[in-house]
Design an enzyme around this catalytic site. Sequence first.
Site, PDB file in Angstrom:
ATOM      1  N   MET A  46       0.847  -1.168   0.000  1.00  0.00           N
ATOM      2  CA  MET A  46       0.000   0.000   0.000  1.00  0.00           C
ATOM      3  C   MET A  46       0.901   1.242   0.000  1.00  0.00           C
ATOM      4  O   MET A  46       1.377   1.658   1.056  1.00  0.00           O
ATOM      5  CB  MET A  46      -0.919  -0.015   1.213  1.00  0.00           C
ATOM      6  CG  MET A  46      -1.718   1.238   1.383  1.00  0.00           C
ATOM      7  SD  MET A  46      -2.949   1.198   2.701  1.00  0.00           S
ATOM      8  CE  MET A  46      -2.037   0.640   4.098  1.00  0.00           C
ATOM      9  N   PRO A  47       1.152   1.830  -1.151  1.00  0.00           N
ATOM     10  CA  PRO A  47       1.992   3.023  -1.211  1.00  0.00           C
ATOM     11  C   PRO A  47       1.298   4.238  -0.600  1.00  0.00           C
ATOM     12  O   PRO A  47       0.084   4.401  -0.688  1.00  0.00           O
ATOM     13  CB  PRO A  47       2.206   3.248  -2.704  1.00  0.00           C
ATOM     14  CG  PRO A  47       1.852   1.970  -3.360  1.00  0.00           C
ATOM     15  CD  PRO A  47       0.831   1.324  -2.491  1.00  0.00           C
TER      16      PRO A  47
END
Length: 62
Positions: A1-2
Site C-alpha cells: 500500500m503506497p
Amino acid sequence: MPYVNIKVTDENVTDAQKLALIKQTSEMLQTVLGKDPATTFVVIDEVPLTNWGFKGTSVAEL
C-alpha cells in the site's frame, strides 16, 4: 500500500491540478512498481510561503 506525500507552496494550486497530481502519481506507481491505484494513497500538503525556506530565507521573502 503506497503512501505518497506531496508538498507544494500555497500559491493557488487548483483542485484540477491537485487531482492531476493524485492521478498521475498513482499511475506512475502502477507503471513503475506494479502497485494497484486502488490501494495507493496520495496526500498533498500546501505550505505557506513563509514556512518554505530556500537559500537561507523564506520563499515569501524571495
